[in-house]
Scaffold this motif. Structure first.
Motif, PDB file in Angstrom:
ATOM      1  N   CYS A  34     -11.515  49.140   9.126  1.00  0.00           N
ATOM      2  CA  CYS A  34     -11.251  49.675   7.783  1.00  0.00           C
ATOM      3  C   CYS A  34     -11.384  51.201   7.779  1.00  0.00           C
ATOM      4  N   CYS A  37     -14.912  53.141   8.329  1.00  0.00           N
ATOM      5  CA  CYS A  37     -15.803  52.359   9.191  1.00  0.00           C
ATOM      6  C   CYS A  37     -16.369  53.255  10.291  1.00  0.00           C
ATOM      7  N   CYS A  68     -16.664  42.597  14.061  1.00  0.00           N
ATOM      8  CA  CYS A  68     -15.865  43.829  14.069  1.00  0.00           C
ATOM      9  C   CYS A  68     -16.259  44.677  15.268  1.00  0.00           C
ATOM     10  N   CYS A 217     -20.417  50.495   6.875  1.00  0.00           N
ATOM     11  CA  CYS A 217     -19.434  49.430   6.715  1.00  0.00           C
ATOM     12  C   CYS A 217     -19.088  49.417   5.237  1.00  0.00           C
TER      13      CYS A 217
ATOM     14  N   ILE B  46     -11.149  41.812   7.903  1.00  0.00           N
ATOM     15  CA  ILE B  46     -11.305  43.244   7.772  1.00  0.00           C
ATOM     16  C   ILE B  46      -9.970  43.876   7.424  1.00  0.00           C
TER      17      ILE B  46
HETATM   18  S1  SF4 Z   1     -17.581  46.845  10.158  1.00  0.00           S
HETATM   19 FE1  SF4 Z   1     -17.136  46.822   7.955  1.00  0.00          FE
HETATM   20  S2  SF4 Z   1     -15.932  48.658   7.600  1.00  0.00           S
HETATM   21 FE2  SF4 Z   1     -15.902  48.271   9.799  1.00  0.00          FE
HETATM   22  S3  SF4 Z   1     -14.030  47.102  10.151  1.00  0.00           S
HETATM   23 FE3  SF4 Z   1     -15.700  45.647   9.843  1.00  0.00          FE
HETATM   24  S4  SF4 Z   1     -15.676  45.167   7.671  1.00  0.00           S
HETATM   25 FE4  SF4 Z   1     -14.454  47.015   7.947  1.00  0.00          FE
END
Ligand code: SF4
Ligand SMILES: Cc1ncc(C[n+]2csc(CCOP(=O)(O)OP(=O)(O)O)c2C)c(N)n1
Ligand SMILES: [Mg+2]
Lengths: 290, 554
Positions: A34, A37, A68, A217, B46
């Motif tokens: 995102c 991030c 992620c 995040c 995401i």
């Molecule tokens: S850690 Fe949070 S901000 Fe980063 S890609 Fe994943 S959901 Fe998105």
């Protein structure tokens, strides 16, 4: 890097070749994270660190669990294995035992390493297996929709704690040190230089090393907790952070709001024989190895 | 042109509010008196990547979405490339004129408009909803009412954007003249919500889960309403903790359920077998996605049937059932919770992303659900044995603390009192006691809907789970084919299926490469004359499925 992450604008900017181009897989960029991030910064620091240390890229292996953060392994142009959720550490141990020549790093999220994979962390550190564990702590399960995790601070709102979390979170550097990690540090994704130096140190150090990266995040944590979008969340962590290498363990607790600072630094840097060294010592002592 | 069935696709980059606009379009259609099926396609939770929502609606029930659309709204350039070939003749393409130039369709300068009103990128989705609404000739005041209920934040800005859209689309306003009805045909509910509500209606006390797509929304939904439902909702550190906590909770007498997808449920096997041995009631929601391993988290598949049927080492009775749409999901979730408590066995509600995360017009009545209480011990306490032998195999329960006795349960083989044993006779006695319960479950199933026949026709398209939805929609355009859905998969309702098929030709449709469902039918002695399989992570597109059915039945 020749491409910038997909931002709000949805445009890909192309710039001249970047010195890290050969380390990050161009065909996989822009990354999926995102806007705002912290994972992009964490990955760049790591790319820089593996480039700088005196270990050939061909000897570096990057492992991750699911999340992620786990996606980092796919973007970095070294041998990698994307294991299942929580299992990167035992995989890393197996790999190290089978080929001690390799420099083995696990890069994964707080939920992956300390919830479902928590048990494995304890035992790898206890054994002092010569691997590096880097944890991106964004205080929640980012990938699956912002649930509470083992590092979620008390009072934080997540998709599974609508009224605020009431569980006591892990103090990760304290935990790592208590069970025997030979190198322990914590930085935020804004402390790029420090973080990268710590990564270099960890990569070169023998034994079980642990780095915690505090990372924004916005999607899973910043927004529900009114910390703003990525940059604001990051600014918030930076404003609260102080470098204190000799911090006492209770100073390393993290709190949702209030006056307490986010203490960062290099907390442990010590020596202890590794798992494989201990095995060799034992075998020699019993005359089973020359 | 008056139109009944209408399909809308909204596509855009994650962060454009695609899912939200799909949802608001669904609500709009539902409020217009139309039945809705909405499928959300997203590569990950995401923000990166391309998302799209497909909303099919009509004044009669729509069981599954269509991939060809009357209206396609493209919030970015990629959506145009991905979806334009899916536009039906006479359809409308609406696109973001700030990022693409096309020689047909309605180009709306979305970015400029959003900038002009100092809005946020998420509002591209609002523009999409307004464009669809204008094309369908929905009165502005009606749309405004929908906005009021669904965009509480930034309402004024959203309404203003919608006004700009209506103004610009004046010439195309009402291009699609929709059939409508006075009142909404039901409520919009996602499959996972229907499952959660069904279990809640049957008296679920505790829900324990570790997040895993596509099961996580059960957890989110119940966590959000836990206080209202008077339910404890717990998210522990791993699936192994989840199921063992659940057994602890059930041992204490609380009706407990857990939920996960394949990988997470795989971690629960040891304790699933413990539930079988200790005769601890447990409901499991298993929401499938394509595997093996991490697989394709946000897509759909039916590759976990064998896994669900055979999980757990050792031999013990269990129930596996699989609902089709939201109405049935509600009923069967309630039924399963009652059954596992009645028979003191573990039971699995097997479902897929296509049901769990799709939105459907739903009519359920929580009041209609009866809670079956488990058989409780009323005899002399000093004689109590947790595993007392009975004709049905069901031993009356007590929950600790039970005054005057102890409640001993065990993962070891045990005697009637729950004390560990290695004696040959006692081992046999307990194996038989558990085995007998399977017979009792079969008896009970004779009073339940175990196989559903939908429609008429001399040939049977046989399905299970949410593939039934695609089949129901497909046979609307195939002559002489009925849909036969097997709801209970273990114990297998062979008597009911025999009756439903009554010697007709059998075509099996499933989302599996190896044909697990077909193999199950064959293993139960049923002949299969043709099969249709798909394994690309997507549900069948009804017209495509219809064509394949025609091909094999001609
Ligand atoms: S850690 Fe949070 S901000 Fe980063 S890609 Fe994943 S959901 Fe998105
Ligand atoms: C056995 C199993 N359970 C659950 C999941 C679903 N899952 C994928 S990632 C994830 C959480 C990730 O959180 P974290 O490790 O903190 O990573 P982040 O996304 O925050 O970087 C979960 C629960 C899974 N893939 N496998
Ligand atoms: Mg995390």
């Amino acid at each position: 890097m020749s491409a910038k992450g997909a931002g709000n604008e949805g445009k890909i900017e192309t710039v001249e070749e970047h010195p890290l181009d050969h380390i990050l897989r161009q065909d996989r960029l822009p990354h999926i994270w995102c806007p705002g991030c912290g994972l992009g910064s964490a990955m760049t620091c790591f790319a820089q660190a593996i480039e700088r240390v005196d270990i050939p890229l061909k000897k570096q292996v990057l492992l991750s669990g699911i999340g992620c953060t786990g996606r980092i392994a796919g973007y970095v142009n070294v041998d990698s294995y994307h294991t299942t959720h929580g299992r990167a550490i035992p995989f890393a141990t197996g790999l190290k035992i089978a080929n001690p020549e390799l420099c083995v790093t696990v890069f994964s999220g707080d939920g992956d390493l300390f919830a479902i994979g928590g048990n494995h962390f304890l035992h790898a550190a206890r054994r002092n297996v010569d691997i590096n564990v880097i944890c991106v702590n964004n205080f929640n399960y980012g990938m699956t929709g912002g649930q509470q995790g083992p590092t979620t601070p008390v009072e934080a709102k997540t998709s599974t704690t609508r009224y605020g979390s009431f569980e006591h979170p892990f103090n990760l550097p304290y935990l790592a040190a208590a069970i025997g990690a030979v190198y322990v540090s914590r930085w935020t994704t804004l402390h790029c230089r420090h973080l990268e130096k710590s990564m270099e140190k960890a990569l070169q150090k023998k034994g079980f090393t642990f780095i915690e990266i505090i990372s924004p995040c916005p999607t899973g944590f910043g927004r529900p907790n009114k910390l703003g979008e990525g940059l604001e969340e990051l600014r918030y962590y930076r404003e609260k952070s102080v470098i204190k290498n000799d911090a006492s363990w209770d100073e390393l607790e993290l709190h949702m709001r209030g006056e307490e600072p986010v203490v960062v630094g290099d907390f442990v840097d010590t020596e202890r024989p590794t798992y494989l060294e201990l095995e060799e010592q034992m075998l020699r002592a019993k005359g089973l190895m020359k | 042109m008056v139109q009944d069935l209408l399909t809308v696709i909204v596509g855009g980059e994650a962060g454009h509010g695609v899912k939200k606009s799909g949802n608001v379009i669904s609500i709009l259609m539902n409020e217009l008196g139309r039945y809705v099926f909405e499928m959300d396609d997203y590569p990950s939770l995401i923000r990166g990547g391309h998302n799209f929502s497909v909303v099919s609606s009509s004044t009669s029930p729509v069981y599954s979405h269509y991939m060809s659309a009357d209206i396609i709204v493209c919030l970015d350039e990629r959506s145009v490339d991905m979806h334009k070939d899916r536009l039906k003749d006479g359809g409308s393409l609406v696109y973001n004129a700030d990022t693409v130039t096309l020689d047909s369709g309605s180009g709306l300068p979305m970015k400029t408009w959003i900038k002009d009103i100092k809005g946020i990128p998420l509002m591209a989705g609002t523009i999409g909803v307004a464009a669809v609404s204008a094309l369908c000739g929905v009165e502005f005041s009606f749309l405004e009412r929908i906005f009021r209920a669904n965009y509480p934040r930034g309402l004024e800005a959203n309404v203003e954007l919608a006004r700009i859209v209506y103004e610009r689309m004046k010439d195309d306003e009402g291009k699609f003249e929709l059939t409508t009805a006075e009142t909404p045909p039901g409520h919009l509910l996602a499959g996972n919500e229907a499952i959660a509500l069904g279990a809640a209606a049957a008296g679920l006390d505790v829900y324990i889960a570790y997040p895993m797509t596509p099961a996580s929304t059960v957890l989110h939904y119940l966590a959000a309403f836990s206080k209202k439902l008077g339910m404890a909702v717990v998210h522990p550190e791993t699936e192994i903790a989840v199921i063992n906590m659940a057994l602890g909770s059930a041992y204490a007498g609380a009706r407990t359920a857990v939920g996960s997808s394949g990988g997470g449920f795989a971690l629960m096997h040891e304790a699933f077998s413990l539930a079988g041995m200790s005769e601890t009631p447990l409901m499991v929601i298993l929401a499938s996605r394509p595997g093996p391993s991490t697989g394709v988290p946000t897509y759909t598949g039916q590759g976990d049937l064998d896994f669900a049927l055979n999980v757990g080492h050792g031999e013990f009775p269990r129930i596996v059932l699989s609902p089709s749409g939201t109405n049935q999901a509600f009923e069967k979730a309630a039924e399963l919770l009652n059954l596992v408590w009645k028979f003191q066995v573990p039971g699995i509600l097997l479902t897929e992303k296509h049901l769990g995360e799709s939105w459907m017009t739903t009519s359920i009545d929580p009041e209609s659900v009866e809670i079956t209480e488990p058989s409780l011990y009323g005899g002399p306490l000093e004689q109590y044995g947790r595993y007392e032998k009975t004709d049905s195999g069901i031993s009356p329960m007590l929950f600790p603390p039970a005054k005057g006795t102890v409640v001993k349960a065990s993962s070891y083989e045990h005697d009637q009192k729950g004390i560990t044993t290695e004696e040959a006779e006692k081992i046999m006695e307990m194996q038989e006691k558990r085995y007998v319960k399977e017979k009792a479950i079969r008896e009970e199933m004779r009073n339940l809907l175990t196989v559903a026949t939908h429609g008429e026709g001399s040939k049977s398209l046989v399905t299970y789970g949410s593939t039934t939805l695609s089949a129901l929609e497909a046979v609307k355009n195939v002559d002489d084919v009925r849909v036969v859905q097997v709801i209970f998969l273990r114990p297998f309702p062979d008597w009911a299926l025999q009756e439903a098929l009554s010697g007709s030709d059998v075509i099996v449709a499933e989302l599996s490469i190896s044909g697990q469902f077909e193999n199950l039918l064959r293993s139960k002695g049923f002949d299969v004359s043709a099969h249709i399989r798909q394994y690309d992570g997507r549900a069948f597109d009804p017209p495509e499925l219809a064509a394949r059915v025609r091909e094999v039945t001609q």
